[in-house]
Design a protein around this motif. Structure first.
Motif, PDB file in Angstrom:
ATOM      1  N   SER A 451     -18.079  50.202  -3.924  1.00 30.04           N
ATOM      2  CA  SER A 451     -18.138  51.657  -3.930  1.00 30.04           C
ATOM      3  C   SER A 451     -16.726  52.168  -3.676  1.00 30.04           C
ATOM      4  O   SER A 451     -15.756  51.408  -3.768  1.00 30.04           O
ATOM      5  N   HIS A 452     -16.603  53.441  -3.322  1.00 32.68           N
ATOM      6  CA  HIS A 452     -15.271  53.962  -3.002  1.00 32.68           C
ATOM      7  C   HIS A 452     -14.694  53.273  -1.770  1.00 32.68           C
ATOM      8  O   HIS A 452     -13.472  53.168  -1.624  1.00 32.68           O
ATOM      9  N   ASP A 453     -15.569  52.784  -0.873  1.00 31.25           N
ATOM     10  CA  ASP A 453     -15.104  52.213   0.397  1.00 31.25           C
ATOM     11  C   ASP A 453     -14.125  51.069   0.197  1.00 31.25           C
ATOM     12  O   ASP A 453     -13.158  50.924   0.954  1.00 31.25           O
ATOM     13  N   GLN A 454     -14.393  50.235  -0.791  1.00 28.29           N
ATOM     14  CA  GLN A 454     -13.613  49.013  -0.937  1.00 28.29           C
ATOM     15  C   GLN A 454     -12.187  49.276  -1.422  1.00 28.29           C
ATOM     16  O   GLN A 454     -11.320  48.421  -1.262  1.00 28.29           O
ATOM     17  N   ALA A 455     -11.918  50.444  -2.010  1.00 29.47           N
ATOM     18  CA  ALA A 455     -10.602  50.660  -2.613  1.00 29.47           C
ATOM     19  C   ALA A 455      -9.801  51.754  -1.916  1.00 29.47           C
ATOM     20  O   ALA A 455      -8.798  52.206  -2.451  1.00 29.47           O
ATOM     21  N   LEU A 456     -10.236  52.197  -0.735  1.00 29.50           N
ATOM     22  CA  LEU A 456      -9.446  53.179  -0.006  1.00 29.50           C
ATOM     23  C   LEU A 456      -8.129  52.562   0.462  1.00 29.50           C
ATOM     24  O   LEU A 456      -7.950  51.347   0.419  1.00 29.50           O
ATOM     25  N   VAL A 457      -7.229  53.410   0.915  1.00 27.44           N
ATOM     26  CA  VAL A 457      -5.871  52.981   1.259  1.00 27.44           C
ATOM     27  C   VAL A 457      -5.890  51.675   2.057  1.00 27.44           C
ATOM     28  O   VAL A 457      -6.571  51.548   3.063  1.00 27.44           O
ATOM     29  N   GLY A 458      -5.154  50.708   1.558  1.00 21.84           N
ATOM     30  CA  GLY A 458      -5.109  49.406   2.213  1.00 21.84           C
ATOM     31  C   GLY A 458      -6.032  48.393   1.582  1.00 21.84           C
ATOM     32  O   GLY A 458      -5.911  47.198   1.838  1.00 21.84           O
ATOM     33  N   GLY A 459      -6.970  48.861   0.742  1.00 22.84           N
ATOM     34  CA  GLY A 459      -7.877  47.956   0.059  1.00 22.84           C
ATOM     35  C   GLY A 459      -7.590  47.926  -1.433  1.00 22.84           C
ATOM     36  O   GLY A 459      -6.646  48.540  -1.916  1.00 22.84           O
ATOM     37  N   LYS A 460      -8.402  47.187  -2.145  1.00 15.95           N
ATOM     38  CA  LYS A 460      -8.228  47.060  -3.584  1.00 15.95           C
ATOM     39  C   LYS A 460      -9.588  47.131  -4.263  1.00 15.95           C
ATOM     40  O   LYS A 460     -10.619  46.866  -3.647  1.00 15.95           O
ATOM     41  N   THR A 461      -9.582  47.468  -5.533  1.00 17.48           N
ATOM     42  CA  THR A 461     -10.795  47.345  -6.319  1.00 17.48           C
ATOM     43  C   THR A 461     -11.106  45.860  -6.507  1.00 17.48           C
ATOM     44  O   THR A 461     -10.251  44.992  -6.291  1.00 17.48           O
ATOM     45  N   PHE A 462     -12.333  45.558  -6.916  1.00 22.95           N
ATOM     46  CA  PHE A 462     -12.738  44.169  -7.095  1.00 22.95           C
ATOM     47  C   PHE A 462     -11.884  43.493  -8.166  1.00 22.95           C
ATOM     48  O   PHE A 462     -11.443  42.347  -7.989  1.00 22.95           O
ATOM     49  N   ILE A 463     -11.613  44.199  -9.265  1.00 28.67           N
ATOM     50  CA  ILE A 463     -10.815  43.588 -10.333  1.00 28.67           C
ATOM     51  C   ILE A 463      -9.383  43.341  -9.854  1.00 28.67           C
ATOM     52  O   ILE A 463      -8.750  42.340 -10.215  1.00 28.67           O
TER      53      ILE A 463
END
Length: 669
Positions: A451-463
């Protein structure tokens, strides 16, 4: 929306030692409702504070009311008074219960006027925005927020107040109005309607989830630090334009839900509710309990009738005023526990019954769900809860909260753990299958990879976790790169495995279906106020010379397979195969067989898979060239099962060739 086949909460034998506490919770829910309604009115009649408080034009005059029990004087100040404090705009103390009010002639205020409250309390004073204001706007130069009189001459006329037909299992497209567009700016409601909505319809999703709708002073909070709970964010346009967008979604047959943030509120005092009447405990808990240190926000006191009046009315308001079809309740875990869910693993049933549950918050959630379903029987609610509390999606009479769905938050956690921490050859198929199918028998869950949670600042999208820097150099269709090949294959397989095993619904965050790169970062001082990462790069998806469109085309095929077959929410997942050494997993669902070979380099010929007797055709193949695959298995394959006895049981199997890192869906003919 709830399936009639779900078990009762009391059917769980592990809950038997705690049935007494469950009954106590149910009793407390009934007590709170009786306290609020006095047994003299319905819950939906009670939840109308927004029609009493705030600014209203009625019977040819303006009426304004505010609850501020600690205030000693309140004035309306605005451009209509040259921002001066005048006696003619002084509120009068009303009924003795902390309510202040004023009546003004029709010509004293007009549509578009800006105003605030000048409030006095023992030992202090301050400017405040009304708690029930329906419109707040920010000055583009000073960035100061003001309430705005909103009384257009022509009210919006709804054309399609409800979805054209029942949507079935929710296939949710989670999105954010402001960052939906490609330009480096804040997008609008109407831009979303014109540019993004057609994409969602074309992709096959049947539900749109909007984030950040309630007004928030800091754009970078993603809408989760709410200041004005009854005001649609003016960053994106006017209330009428939001209604036009919701109307267009309904015309397209989509359900529309929004993030409802009742778990906490922004600390800002001039814009929000904190220290509204000079006290820190008017809407929030007194002392340390009123602060959420991890979120830097304020925590509501769900034991106060006035707070419940505010929140329940807010839950009703968005259904009535903007025709939303339901909510995703944000931060439910934080609401439910005195410890906010921080530092707790929830590895035992004792964690749900050890005295850490805030029974007032649980009662609020149960009453909110009941209210929502009374006001709009077709509405549905989703709980963002990581604790897995028993009863979250059970009826209030069983001691539950009455949500229709819970987010399966363990699923994305596992996918990212596999992508980050686990070598491909060590992926555990049993653990994966368990997480994909794991939910309590009395609850419905919505599954997702990210969801949006995984790619917030400091994280990345799955791809981006899978491909990383190679995304910048090797996403052209002619490029040959093993890292990219692996990433594309696993991106498709993860989504297919998650959707295929999804018990009751599926969710995707805007842009992730085509492998949107990088992270999400809103403009802030640390990035020189850039919008570079607060937008969606649709050109990547549309460019046929790049590999992103392969992922988008696969997502469309996968989502439409789910819609056309109706398996999610209706058909049981039947386990067929797990081979840890081969990294092969298979399950069946109403004539569809899902088969996955996660092995990084081994393909298997004549691989046996148990199935229901019949003839099967290859319906979907992650390795098809249309989806960027290698076309190892031709698309016209058919497989016929054969019967045999293994010495103990009569079985039926098919045998097939399964390339490495490939997922199949076979359909019984």
């Amino acid at each position: 929306m709830r399936s009639p086949k779900l078990a009762k909460l009391s059917d769980d034998p592990w809950l038997e030692p705690y049935l007494g506490q469950l009954h106590q919770r149910a009793d407390h829910i009934r007590y709170v409702e009786e306290r609020l309604t006095g047994g003299k009115m319905s819950l939906d009649a009670f939840a109308n504070a927004h029609e009493y408080y705030g600014l209203h034009f009625r019977d040819g005059k303006w009426i304004f009311r505010e609850w501020a029990p600690n205030a000693t004087a309140i004035y309306l100040v605005g451009d209509f008074s040259n921002w001066e404090q005048r006696d003619e705009f002084a509120l009068h103390y009303g009924d003795g219960h902390g309510v202040w009010e004023i009546e003004l002639p029709a010509n004293q205020l007009k549509h578009g006027n800006l105003y605030k409250l000048k409030m006095y309390w023992p030992g202090g004073e301050g400017e405040r925005l009304p708690a029930y204001t329906r419109r707040a706007v920010q000055d583009p130069d000073t960035h100061v927020f003001c309430a705005q009189v909103w009384h257009p001459a022509t009210p919006y006329e709804w054309k399609f107040p409800d979805p054209a037909k029942p949507i079935g299992a929710p296939l949710v497209y989670e999105s954010h109005i402001g960052m939906a567009q490609e330009d480096a700016k804040v997008g609008s409601y109407l831009e979303y309607k014109e540019k993004i909505l057609p994409r969602i319809v074309e992709m096959g999703y049947n539900t749109v989830q909007f984030m950040g709708i309630m007004e928030h002073p800091y754009y970078g909070s993603f809408g989760y630090h709410v200041s004005n709970f009854f005001a649609a964010s003016s960053r994106f346009g006017t209330p009428e334009e939001l209604k036009e967008l919701v109307d267009a979604c309904h015309e397209a047959g989509l359900a529309v839900i929004m993030d409802l943030v009742h778990s906490h509120a922004v600390k800002n005092e001039q814009e929000g509710l904190s220290r509204f009447d000079g006290t820190l405990y008017q809407y929030f808990h007194e002392g340390n309990r009123g602060d959420h240190d991890a979120w830097d926000s304020r925590c509501f006191d769900y034991g106060k009738p006035e707070v419940l009046h505010f929140l329940l009315s807010n839950a009703r308001y968005w259904l009535d005023e903007f025709k939303f079809d339901g909510y995703r309740f944000d931060g439910v875990t934080s609401m439910l526990y005195h410890h906010r869910g921080l530092g707790t693993g929830f590895g035992s049933y004792d964690n749900y019954f050890d005295g850490s549950v805030d029974v007032d918050a649980l009662a609020y959630l149960a009453l909110a769900n009941r209210l929502i379903h009374e006001v709009r029987p077709a509405a549905f609610t989703i709980a963002e809860d990581v604790s897995g509390m028993p009863g979250l999606a059970a009826p209030g009479k069983e001691g539950g909260c009455g949500f229709d769905y819970r987010l399966a938050m363990g699923v994305p956690d596992l996918w990212f753990k596999l992508a980050n921490d686990t070598p491909d050859e060590e992926w555990n198929m049993s653990g994966l299958y368990h997480e994909l199918t794991n939910h309590r028998p009395e609850e419905q869950v919505i599954s997702y990879v990210e969801s949006h949670d995984q790619a917030l600042v400091g994280g990345k999208t799955f791809i981006f976790e899978l491909i990383d820097k190679e995304m910048y150099y090797n996403m052209h269709v002619e490029a040959q790169n093993l890292v990219v090949d692996r990433g594309l294959a696993l991106h498709k397989m993860a989504r297919l495995a998650t959707l295929g095993a999804a018990g009751h619904g599926y969710l995707n965050f805007m842009g992730n279906e085509f492998g949107h790169p990088e992270w999400i970062d809103f403009p802030r001082e640390g990035n020189d106020w850039s919008y570079q990462y607060a937008r969606r790069q649709w050109n990547l998806r549309d460019d046929q010379t790049l590999k992103f469109h392969f992922l988008a085309d696969f997502d469309k095929a996968m989502v439409n397979l789910a819609r056309n077959t109706g398996i999610i929410g209706n058909k049981k997942v039947v386990f067929r195969l797990i081979n840890e050494g081969d990294k092969v997993m298979a399950y069946e669902r109403d004539g569809l067989v899902f088969i996955f070979n996660f092995h990084p380099n081994k393909s298997f010929a004549d691989y046996p898979v148990d199935v229901t007797p019949g003839k099967y055709r290859l319906l979907l193949n992650t390795d098809h060239p249309a989806f960027g695959g290698h076309d190892i298995v031709p698309g016209e394959q058919t497989y016929e099962s054969f019967a045999f006895n293994d010495g103990e049981n009569d079985r039926n199997q098919i045998k097939l060739y399964i390339p490495s890192r490939t997922g199949f869906v076979l359909q019984r003919i």
